[in-house]
Scaffold this motif. Structure first.
Motif, short mmCIF file in Angstrom:
data_model
loop_
_atom_site.label_atom_id
_atom_site.label_comp_id
_atom_site.label_asym_id
_atom_site.label_seq_id
_atom_site.Cartn_x
_atom_site.Cartn_y
_atom_site.Cartn_z
N GLY A 80 0.80 -1.21 0.00
CA GLY A 80 0.00 0.00 0.00
C GLY A 80 0.84 1.27 0.00
O GLY A 80 0.39 2.32 0.46
N GLY A 81 2.07 1.16 -0.49
CA GLY A 81 2.95 2.32 -0.56
C GLY A 81 3.79 2.56 0.68
O GLY A 81 4.66 3.43 0.70
N THR A 82 3.56 1.78 1.73
CA THR A 82 4.30 1.96 2.99
C THR A 82 5.71 1.38 2.85
O THR A 82 5.88 0.24 2.44
CB THR A 82 3.56 1.25 4.14
OG1 THR A 82 2.25 1.77 4.22
CG2 THR A 82 4.27 1.45 5.45
N ALA A 83 6.70 2.20 3.18
CA ALA A 83 8.09 1.78 3.08
C ALA A 83 8.95 2.67 3.97
O ALA A 83 8.41 3.47 4.75
CB ALA A 83 8.55 1.87 1.62
N ALA A 84 10.25 2.53 3.84
CA ALA A 84 11.20 3.41 4.53
C ALA A 84 12.34 3.70 3.58
O ALA A 84 12.70 2.87 2.74
CB ALA A 84 11.72 2.75 5.80
N LEU A 85 12.91 4.89 3.69
CA LEU A 85 14.08 5.27 2.91
C LEU A 85 15.23 5.53 3.87
O LEU A 85 15.07 6.26 4.84
CB LEU A 85 13.82 6.54 2.11
CG LEU A 85 13.20 6.39 0.74
CD1 LEU A 85 13.04 7.76 0.08
CD2 LEU A 85 13.99 5.48 -0.16
N CYS A 86 16.36 4.92 3.59
CA CYS A 86 17.58 5.16 4.38
C CYS A 86 18.46 6.08 3.55
O CYS A 86 18.84 5.74 2.43
CB CYS A 86 18.32 3.86 4.65
SG CYS A 86 17.34 2.69 5.59
N ARG A 87 18.74 7.26 4.12
CA ARG A 87 19.56 8.24 3.43
C ARG A 87 20.55 8.85 4.41
O ARG A 87 20.15 9.33 5.46
CB ARG A 87 18.69 9.34 2.85
CG ARG A 87 17.74 8.83 1.79
CD ARG A 87 16.75 9.89 1.41
NE ARG A 87 17.31 10.72 0.36
CZ ARG A 87 16.63 11.67 -0.24
NH1 ARG A 87 15.40 11.93 0.12
NH2 ARG A 87 17.19 12.37 -1.19
N ARG A 88 21.82 8.76 4.04
CA ARG A 88 22.88 9.35 4.85
C ARG A 88 22.79 8.96 6.33
O ARG A 88 22.85 9.80 7.22
CB ARG A 88 22.89 10.85 4.68
CG ARG A 88 23.08 11.26 3.25
CD ARG A 88 23.39 12.72 3.13
NE ARG A 88 23.28 13.12 1.74
CZ ARG A 88 24.31 13.17 0.90
NH1 ARG A 88 25.49 12.86 1.30
NH2 ARG A 88 24.14 13.55 -0.35
N GLY A 89 22.55 7.67 6.57
CA GLY A 89 22.54 7.16 7.92
C GLY A 89 21.22 7.29 8.66
O GLY A 89 21.11 6.85 9.79
#
Length: 183
Positions: free
Chosen positions: A104-113
Motif C-alpha cells: 500500500g505504498g508503505t516503506a522506509a528510505l535510508c539516506r545518509r545514515g
C-alpha cells in the motif's frame, strides 16, 4: 567532417552501445543476474552509510509481498517541482515495485545514515514524462533500460512513461503514543 575526426566518434558510440548492451544483459528478463545481485547488495551497504553515499542515492526498505520480511534495494531519488520521486528502470514487474504496491505504498528510505518512514504514491503515466527525464539525468546507469538520453524530446518520454512506474515520496507522519496504545 574528415575521416580522421569521425574515427573517435564512431569508436565512442560503439563503446557506449557495448556498455548499454552489457547493462541490459545484467538484468535480462527484468531480473538481476547473480553478479548484479552481489553488486546491488554492495550498493545497499554503501548507500546506507553516512559518508560514502552519493547525493541522490538511498536504500528503499519495504516488506516483501511473499516472504513478509523487509527487503532492501538501492535506488536513485529524483527531484521534480519541489517533490522527490523513485522510478523503476526495470518497469512494473520489478520486485520493489510489486512489493511497494502490495504494501500500500508503505516503506522506509535510508539516506545518509537516517531511516525515514515514507509512503510512496504512484504517479499516473500521463504525469511521468518530466520525472523520467530528470531520473535519467541523475541515474545514467538506467539509460540502457529506458532507451533514451535525458536530452531526448519530452514526447519520447511520454511514449515510455506507461512502462516505467514512478512514485512520489511522502514522509509518513510519526505515530503518537495514543495511536500506539490503541493498537
Amino acid at each position: 567532417m574528415t575521416a580522421r575526426r569521425m574515427g573517435p566518434r564512431i569508436i565512442g558510440r560503439a563503446a557506449i552501445r557495448g556498455v548499454a548492451a552489457l547493462k541490459r544483459s545484467m538484468y535480462r528478463g527484468g531480473r538481476p543476474n547473480a553478479f548484479t545481485r552481489l553488486v546491488n547488495r554492495l550498493d545497499v551497504l554503501v548507500y546506507r552509510s553516512r559518508l560514502l553515499a552519493p547525493r541522490h542515492a538511498a536504500v528503499l526498505k519495504v516488506v516483501g509481498r511473499r516472504s513478509g520480511s523487509v527487503t532492501s534495494v538501492a535506488v536513485a531519488v529524483t527531484q521534480h517541482q519541489g517533490a522527490e520521486f523513485l522510478v523503476s528502470m526495470l518497469g512494473p514487474d520489478a520486485n520493489w515495485v510489486r512489493n511497494v504496491q502490495a504494501a500500500g505504498g508503505t516503506a522506509a528510505l535510508c539516506r545518509r545514515g537516517r531511516e525515514i518512514p515514507v509512503v510512496l504514491q504512484e504517479v499516473p503515466p500521463e504525469r511521468r514524462a518530466e520525472i523520467l527525464r530528470r531520473y535519467l539525468a541523475i541515474a545514467p546507469g538506467a539509460r540502457p533500460h529506458l532507451g533514451l538520453a535525458p536530452t531526448a524530446p519530452l514526447a519520447k518520454f511520454r511514449q515510455i512513461a506507461p512502462r516505467h512506474p514512478a512514485f512520489r515520496i511522502l514522509e509518513r507522519p510519526a505515530r503518537t503514543e495514543t495511536q500506539e496504545a490503541s493498537k
